[in-house]
Write a protein that holds these residues in place. Structure first.
Motif, mmCIF file in Angstrom:
data_model
loop_
_atom_site.group_PDB
_atom_site.id
_atom_site.type_symbol
_atom_site.label_atom_id
_atom_site.label_comp_id
_atom_site.label_asym_id
_atom_site.label_seq_id
_atom_site.Cartn_x
_atom_site.Cartn_y
_atom_site.Cartn_z
ATOM 1 N N GLY A 171 0.821 -1.211 0.000
ATOM 2 C CA GLY A 171 0.000 0.000 0.000
ATOM 3 C C GLY A 171 0.850 1.254 0.000
ATOM 4 O O GLY A 171 0.535 2.246 -0.667
ATOM 5 N N LEU A 172 1.963 1.227 0.736
ATOM 6 C CA LEU A 172 2.894 2.357 0.743
ATOM 7 C C LEU A 172 3.429 2.621 -0.653
ATOM 8 O O LEU A 172 3.558 3.783 -1.078
ATOM 9 N N ALA A 173 3.731 1.560 -1.393
ATOM 10 C CA ALA A 173 4.229 1.718 -2.760
ATOM 11 C C ALA A 173 3.190 2.407 -3.642
ATOM 12 O O ALA A 173 3.521 3.302 -4.436
ATOM 13 N N VAL A 174 1.928 2.014 -3.506
ATOM 14 C CA VAL A 174 0.874 2.624 -4.310
ATOM 15 C C VAL A 174 0.734 4.104 -3.993
ATOM 16 O O VAL A 174 0.662 4.952 -4.902
ATOM 17 N N PHE A 175 0.743 4.454 -2.713
ATOM 18 C CA PHE A 175 0.573 5.863 -2.344
ATOM 19 C C PHE A 175 1.824 6.683 -2.644
ATOM 20 O O PHE A 175 1.729 7.877 -2.951
ATOM 21 N N ALA A 176 3.006 6.074 -2.556
ATOM 22 C CA ALA A 176 4.226 6.790 -2.950
ATOM 23 C C ALA A 176 4.187 7.094 -4.445
ATOM 24 O O ALA A 176 4.559 8.193 -4.880
ATOM 25 N N ALA A 177 3.722 6.119 -5.228
ATOM 26 C CA ALA A 177 3.584 6.348 -6.666
ATOM 27 C C ALA A 177 2.550 7.433 -6.952
ATOM 28 O O ALA A 177 2.749 8.289 -7.820
ATOM 29 N N LEU A 178 1.438 7.414 -6.212
ATOM 30 C CA LEU A 178 0.409 8.439 -6.395
ATOM 31 C C LEU A 178 0.948 9.817 -6.035
ATOM 32 O O LEU A 178 0.651 10.809 -6.717
ATOM 33 N N LEU A 179 1.760 9.893 -4.982
ATOM 34 C CA LEU A 179 2.334 11.171 -4.563
ATOM 35 C C LEU A 179 3.219 11.752 -5.658
ATOM 36 O O LEU A 179 3.177 12.959 -5.936
ATOM 37 N N VAL A 180 4.004 10.907 -6.306
ATOM 38 C CA VAL A 180 4.866 11.372 -7.387
ATOM 39 C C VAL A 180 4.042 11.744 -8.616
ATOM 40 O O VAL A 180 4.315 12.746 -9.286
#
Length: 313
Positions: free
Chosen positions: A44-53
């Motif tokens: 989930g952290l990976a998904v939100f980190a990608a969304l942040l970028v």
């Protein structure tokens, strides 16, 4: 028939992601004997980190991010998951594994999950988000849906399934034929013997934590534009993947992936179940798969205990 086909394809698409996380859980368990409860939150952290970028923390639509920025976001999200997964294991979990403290590694993995979830909550406060999708699936068929055997199926489901299978095959090749894979198999067979022969046991285990986490994260980020998601999406993903791994007794990565596909199909079937006026619907698709597998695991444990008793007598 058309509904069954629609359930099958959509379930396999979701199940491919569950299966990849299950591969990570199985590999980690067979190397260390622990269940890494934080894997779902890390994905989930990976998904939100990608969304942040890709789009920041504000409102976003599926079409307002270009392909290049999307690829950068996918890469950043995957790298974040690899680094966090490997680092968290080495700093928080490994000391307890080395000392043989079961309570210690369970508490550490749960603490990691809580810390990651809290970190996501700080930056992403809305109940759900839409992940941008630069791929023109909406131009295929009728608004991104195609008719197959009378069923209207989302084109992206085929794409996610294909990516999931490709990544699972890649993981299988790496584990069976690469130097890294041979080292991991040696550790799995005899960790003390592997250390004596000069294999860098700790380094390879840390690498396995990072790479398997990154593999699952990549699939999750690719699948993210399929539907809206919230901060609890990673937790639910981890639970379903754990169910898949439990269902096959952590026997092999390939079995974990296949079980993940099965969990996805069962979940989709429950969400669309209609029989003689009885309708379950989406409200049950999170609960019943968990109940089914828990019953299965309990029955399996009971059968194993019964067989052991018979052998002793």
């Amino acid at each position: 028939m058309s509904l069954a086909l629609q359930v099958l394809v959509s379930g396999l698409g979701a199940g491919a992601v569950y299966g990849l996380v299950a591969i990570a859980l199985v590999v980690v368990y067979r190397l260390t004997g622990i269940v890494y409860f934080a894997f779902g939150e890390l994905v989930g952290l990976a998904v939100f980190a990608a969304l942040l970028v890709a789009a920041g923390t504000g409102p976003v639509t599926q079409t307002n991010v270009g392909a290049l920025r999307f690829l950068v976001a996918v890469a950043v999200g995957t790298i974040v998951c690899i680094g966090t997964s490997a680092g968290a294991y080495w700093l928080a979990v490994h000391p307890h594994v080395a000392s043989g403290s079961v309570v210690g590694w369970i508490a550490a993995t749960i603490a990691i999950a809580y810390a990651v979830r809290t970190s996501i909550d700080v930056f992403f406060t809305r109940p759900s988000y839409v992940f941008p999708d630069p791929l023109p699936f909406q131009d295929v068929g009728h608004g991104g849906f195609v008719s197959v055997g009378g069923a209207s199926i989302q084109v992206r489901a085929f794409f996610v399934l294909a990516v999931g299978i490709a990544l699972a095959l890649l993981a299988t090749v790496v584990l069976r034929r690469s130097k890294l894979g041979r080292g991991l198999r040696a550790i799995e067979s005899d960790i003390e013997g592997a250390a004596i022969t000069g294999i860098p046991v700790n380094g390879l285990i840390v690498a396995a934590f990072g790479l398997t986490g990154g593999l699952a994260a990549l699939a999750a980020v690719v699948a993210a534009p399929s539907a809206s998601f919230g901060v609890d999406a990673g937790s639910l993903l981890g639970v379903k993947a754990l169910l898949a791994a439990l269902a096959v007794g952590f026997s092999s990565p390939a079995a974990g992936f296949i079980a993940g596909l099965g969990v996805g199909v069962v979940e989709a079937g429950i969400a669309n179940f209609h029989l003689a006026g009885l309708e379950l619907g989406p409200a049950y698709h999170e609960v019943l798969p968990i109940a089914f597998v828990l019953v299965f695991v309990a029955l399996r444990a009971f059968a194993t205990e019964g067989n052991s008793t018979l052998r002793e007598t």
